[in-house]
Design an enzyme around this catalytic site. Structure first.
Site, PDB file in Angstrom:
ATOM      1  N   LEU A   1      52.332  11.053  -1.478  1.00 36.31           N
ATOM      2  CA  LEU A   1      52.559  10.998  -3.252  1.00 36.31           C
ATOM      3  C   LEU A   1      53.591  12.138  -3.190  1.00 36.31           C
ATOM      4  CD1 LEU A   1      51.308   8.831  -5.426  1.00 36.31           C
ATOM      5  CD2 LEU A   1      49.740  10.700  -5.694  1.00 36.31           C
ATOM      6  N   HIS A   2      54.615  11.867  -3.859  1.00 36.16           N
ATOM      7  CA  HIS A   2      55.519  12.911  -4.301  1.00 36.16           C
ATOM      8  C   HIS A   2      56.697  12.194  -5.228  1.00 36.16           C
ATOM      9  CE1 HIS A   2      58.230  10.918  -1.140  1.00 36.16           C
ATOM     10  NE2 HIS A   2      59.295  11.543  -1.748  1.00 36.16           N
ATOM     11  N   ARG A   3      56.766  10.814  -5.278  1.00 35.69           N
ATOM     12  CA  ARG A   3      57.899  10.500  -6.333  1.00 35.69           C
ATOM     13  C   ARG A   3      57.686  10.908  -7.643  1.00 35.69           C
ATOM     14  NH1 ARG A   3      61.703   8.588  -3.122  1.00 35.69           N
ATOM     15  NH2 ARG A   3      60.791   7.463  -1.630  1.00 35.69           N
TER      16      ARG A   3
ATOM     17  N   ARG B   1      55.696  19.518  -4.304  1.00 34.23           N
ATOM     18  CA  ARG B   1      55.984  19.136  -5.942  1.00 34.23           C
ATOM     19  C   ARG B   1      54.875  18.505  -6.226  1.00 34.23           C
ATOM     20  NH1 ARG B   1      60.973  16.468  -7.449  1.00 34.23           N
ATOM     21  NH2 ARG B   1      60.899  15.896  -9.565  1.00 34.23           N
TER      22      ARG B   1
ATOM     23  N   ASP C   1      54.070   6.440  -1.369  1.00 29.87           N
ATOM     24  CA  ASP C   1      55.166   5.985  -2.242  1.00 29.87           C
ATOM     25  C   ASP C   1      56.492   6.536  -1.540  1.00 29.87           C
ATOM     26  OD1 ASP C   1      55.483   8.877  -2.628  1.00 29.87           O
ATOM     27  OD2 ASP C   1      54.952   8.955  -4.603  1.00 29.87           O
TER      28      ASP C   1
END
Ligand code: UD1
Length: 374
Positions: A208-210, A243, A290
């Site tokens: 998950l990083h978007r 992030r 993602d």
């Protein structure tokens, strides 16, 4: 004939596994091609960058721009200034860029303005979502490039619909899958799952990083709530992106994470190396992600994948593979998970995702260089 002088560009984590097989394939033609590897330094942490060079047996970059993080404009500008200098010094005949990160676009624009030809590997993918920085990178890159190497027929359709000359487009397959097939056996032999105390098909993995998922507190909270619920029955291993870690801390959402020794709930770990993560994904019951590349990797591994986005630039993974889109709302994610865990999804492997894409690319470049192909 003078050798073809190629400058290969990488910048961020998903670039490394795409470039590795191209470098290998080029090595088979000493005397015909000279290659150099440039790392922009967009990703710089050991676990986001160097560890991949080791896992993938990649040579150390000949040139490292060391640009680091920044706003989109600042990062892109820094890459362009550094890359322009290198292009002027090295005068390559051709620059090869891969994927859709800021480095891909920045180096394409810079090279083209100096009159240097550019080849884009993984061209033509489109999410039609202009809020994604990667979509902007893809569009800018493809419109400028001289040679567009595609992973599937849909990508070719996209490019043709945008008015790109068919003669520039080459359907070669998927270089990321070249790397996966090459390393699958080594990854299978690792003892990581045993060390973590998890059984094959007894856990899920998560990436998950978007920005669209992690930069908004309400969205990130909803996603984590859904995943925490799934994790009650199926522990979720989450190698957390820097992030996401930063944002979860900022929003006070760290209580969703388990940092203990035992893999339970949403169990977080540092970003993993390529081989370790492949090992975990190939044995997982489910992958939640993602990321772009993981949608393709799960399709080839035959592992169910729930993509935490409303759209994908890789629709072939839904059409043929094991991927379903769930968006980022709690109820939608839970519904998809329930569905996918109740039945075994069977997928097919897309055409030419066979481990030979890089060979095809280099073969085409040599034909172009010799004048056989125009
Ligand atoms: C970038 C790519 C994205 C890709 C992702 C894979 C763009 C626009 N985005 O997103 O397409 O899916 O890489 O990881 O190019 N950071 C570190 N250490 C690092 C790198 C980043 O701590 O080595 C942190 C910094 O706080 C940085 C943030 O992560 O500001 C975001 O990094 P950045 O390269 O801007 O974008 P990613 O989210 O990694």
């Amino acid at each position: 004939m003078k050798p073809l002088k190629i400058l290969n560009v990488v910048g961020a984590r998903p670039n490394f596994m795409k470039m590795a097989p191209i470098i290998e394939a080029i090595k088979h033609y000493p005397g015909h091609i000279e290659q150099q590897l440039l790392h922009t330094g967009q990703h710089y942490d050991e676990k986001m960058s160097q560890s991949f060079f080791v896992d993938l047996g990649m040579p150390r970059p000949d040139i490292d721009l060391g640009v680091g993080s920044g706003s989109h404009a600042a990062q892109t500008a820094k890459i362009m200034v550094g890359f322009e200098k290198v292009c002027l010094e090295q005068a390559p005949d051709l620059v090869i860029v891969v994927g859709d990160v800021n480095s891909t676009m920045a180096c394409t624009i810079t090279a083209k303005k100096l009159g240097i030809r550019v080849a884009h590997v993984e061209a033509g993918l489109r999410s039609r979502d202009m809020s994604m920085p990667e979509e902007i990178n893809r569009l800018c890159t493809d419109v400028l490039c001289d040679y567009l190497f595609t992973t599937d027929y849909l990508a070719e359709q996209n490019l043709v619909a945008e008015g790109i000359d068919r003669k520039k487009i080459f359907f070669v397959g998927n270089v990321m899958i070249d790397t996966l097939l090459k390393h699958k056996k080594i990854a299978a032999g690792l003892d990581l799952s045993r060390r973590l105390g998890v059984q094959p098909r007894g856990y899920a993995t998560l990436t998950l990083h978007r920005p669209s998922n992690v930069d908004n507190p309400a969205v990130l909270k909803g996603v984590l709530e859904a995943i925490a619920q799934i994790a009650r029955d199926l522990p979720v291993i989450f190698p957390i992106h820097p992030r996401t870690k930063k944002m979860a801390q900022q929003f006070g959402l760290e209580h969703y994470f388990n940092t203990g020794d035992k893999v339970e709930g949403i169990w977080i770990t540092e970003p993993l190396g390529y081989l370790e993560f492949l090992h975990l994904n190939m044995n997982a019951r489910l992958v939640l992600t993602d990321s772009g590349g993981l949608q393709e990797e799960t399709t080839v591994l035959g592992v169910p994948c729930i993509t935490l986005r409303a759209n994908t630039e890789r629709p072939i993974t839904c059409e043929k593979g094991t991927n379903v889109l769930a968006g980022n709302k709690k109820e939608d994610i839970l519904l998809r998970a329930e569905h996918i865990l109740a039945a075994d999804v069977a997928g097919q492997i897309p055409e030419k995702w066979d481990g030979k894409a890089a060979e095809r690319i280099v073969g085409i470049l040599l034909q172009i260089h010799s004048g056989e192909l125009r």
